[in-house]
Design an enzyme around this catalytic site. Structure first.
Site, PDB file in Angstrom:
ATOM      1  N   GLN A 136       2.106   1.885   4.813  1.00  0.00           N
ATOM      2  CA  GLN A 136       2.151   2.360   3.422  1.00  0.00           C
ATOM      3  C   GLN A 136       3.322   3.304   3.166  1.00  0.00           C
ATOM      4  OE1 GLN A 136      -1.811   4.425   4.007  1.00  0.00           O
ATOM      5  NE2 GLN A 136      -0.887   5.952   2.664  1.00  0.00           N
ATOM      6  N   CYS A 142      -3.072   3.959   0.201  1.00  0.00           N
ATOM      7  CA  CYS A 142      -4.017   3.422   1.196  1.00  0.00           C
ATOM      8  C   CYS A 142      -5.063   2.512   0.552  1.00  0.00           C
ATOM      9  CB  CYS A 142      -4.706   4.577   1.900  1.00  0.00           C
ATOM     10  SG  CYS A 142      -5.550   5.701   0.783  1.00  0.00           S
ATOM     11  N   HIS A 286      -9.335   8.709   2.437  1.00  0.00           N
ATOM     12  CA  HIS A 286      -8.454   7.652   2.939  1.00  0.00           C
ATOM     13  C   HIS A 286      -9.159   6.295   2.865  1.00  0.00           C
ATOM     14  CE1 HIS A 286      -5.055   6.017   4.946  1.00  0.00           C
ATOM     15  NE2 HIS A 286      -5.624   5.820   6.112  1.00  0.00           N
TER      16      HIS A 286
END
Ligand SMILES: *[C@@H]1O[C@H](CO)[C@@H](O)[C@H](O)[C@H]1NC(C)=O
Ligand SMILES: *[C@@H]1O[C@H](CO)[C@@H](O)[C@H](O)[C@H]1NC(C)=O
Length: 343
Positions: A136, A142, A286
């Protein structure tokens, strides 16, 4: 005589300082720059060196915490070793906290008979449903990688063809929002997003483009360049999975890789083993993908169960781009925000 004394003194001095901590840290820092191809401006060098030194202390501390928790988790100098924890959070974690709201659809619990029949280990990578680890970059996207990973798996399982899908399509074009407690959580490219929003975008949009036709740039684009001629996969619906790790394992086997959210603040220096040190299950910062599960013997215990988690920080992070998360203790909130698309 004098010359000999001076010589002895010089040798002694070099010997002592080479064993002293400052030089040791400096050579570790040089080795780090070499290995990860880091180039700093003159002004930046000292600042990065200070952060690096403080991270060496943190890494040592984390390894001690792991031993105290009878975990074989290993932390070490990796490509993030010159970032402060604030920089790490800003560049690599999600700005949008994942909240499991009441209006999200939830799948049913699975049949007990089926749950009891699933294998002790299962890995979608060996079945061809998982694309190589992606990266990323310095962008809080993410959520888009977690989403494409799940849709790639669903597409593979239904069409028997693995197609890498475009995160940039989501980063540029998906502005879907979720409501919770009167607030809105919207997908905002590198500024964060959530998988349920991304599924909704793909459903409304009629599909998502292939990776090769809409490549990743690690920046929020100024415009959406979607082209329906290059759609790589379509979905019709999505669902959340109940917050239960036994049920999750059942859904991995019956359905495919699952998109999840977790607390990854303590993952910065992870280099291997099963992650099993304290983290915050209520701060899901995340988005990642569970592709399977297994168990292994460690020096501390037999049959340590773990999830196989595909990350999006490049293949040079963690265990070839993966992290193994302790299974059965809701480690880092692994079961708190699990979802899948439906073809
Ligand atoms: C989408 O999935 C949810 C959860 O499984 C289900 O309740 C809903 O009926 C589905 N919607 C459609 C249009 O199929
Ligand atoms: C999780 O699911 C399993 C299998 O359906 C069930 O036996 C167990 O009681 C559930 N655990 C919790 C805490 O609900």
């Amino acid at each position: 005589m004098k010359v000999i004394l001076l010589f002895v003194l010089a040798v002694f001095t070099v010997f002592v300082s080479s064993r002293g901590i400052p030089l040791e840290e400096q050579s570790q820092f040089l080795e780090f720059q070499d290995k990860f191809n880091k180039k700093y401006s003159h002004e930046e060098y000292l600042e990065r060196f200070e952060i690096f030194k403080s991270n060496l202390g943190k890494i040592e501390e984390l390894n001690l915490i792991a031993i105290n928790h009878k975990a074989d988790t290993k932390f070490g100098v990796n490509k993030f070793a010159d970032l402060s924890s604030d920089e790490f959070k800003n560049y690599y974690l999600n700005n949008k906290e994942a909240i499991f709201t009441d209006d999200l659809p939830v799948a049913d619990y699975l049949d007990d008979e089926f749950i009891n029949s699933i294998p002790t280990a299962f890995d979608w990578r060996t079945r061809g449903a998982v694309t190589p680890v992606k990266n990323q970059g310095q962008c809080g996207s993410c959520w888009s990688f977690s989403t494409t990973g799940n849709v790639e798996g669903q597409h593979f399982i239904s069409q028997n063809k693995l197609v890498s899908l475009s995160e940039q399509n989501l980063v540029d074009c998906d502005h879907e929002c979720m409501e919770y407690e009167g607030e809105q959580a919207c997908d905002e490219g590198c500024n964060g997003g959530l998988q349920p929003n991304a599924y909704n975008y793909i459903i409304k949009n009629g599909g998502i483009q292939t990776e090769s036709s809409y490549p990743y740039t690690a920046e929020t684009g100024t415009q959406c360049n979607f082209n329906s001629a290059n759609i790589g996969a379509k979905i019709s619906n999505f669902t959340m999975i109940p917050k239960n790790e036994t049920v999750m394992a059942g859904y991995i086997v019956s359905t495919g890789p699952l998109a999840i959210a977790a607390d990854a603040v303590e993952w910065q220096f992870y280099i291997g083993g099963v992650f099993d040190i304290p983290c915050n299950p209520n701060s899901l910062d995340h988005g990642i993908l569970i592709v399977g599960y297994s168990a292994k013997n460690t020096i501390f215990r037999k049959n340590m169960p773990y999830w196989i988690v595909k990350n999006s920080w490049g293949a040079d992070w963690g265990e070839q781009g993966y992290i193994y998360l302790r299974r059965g203790k809701n480690t880092c909130g692994v079961s708190n925000f699990v979802s899948t698309s439906i073809i």
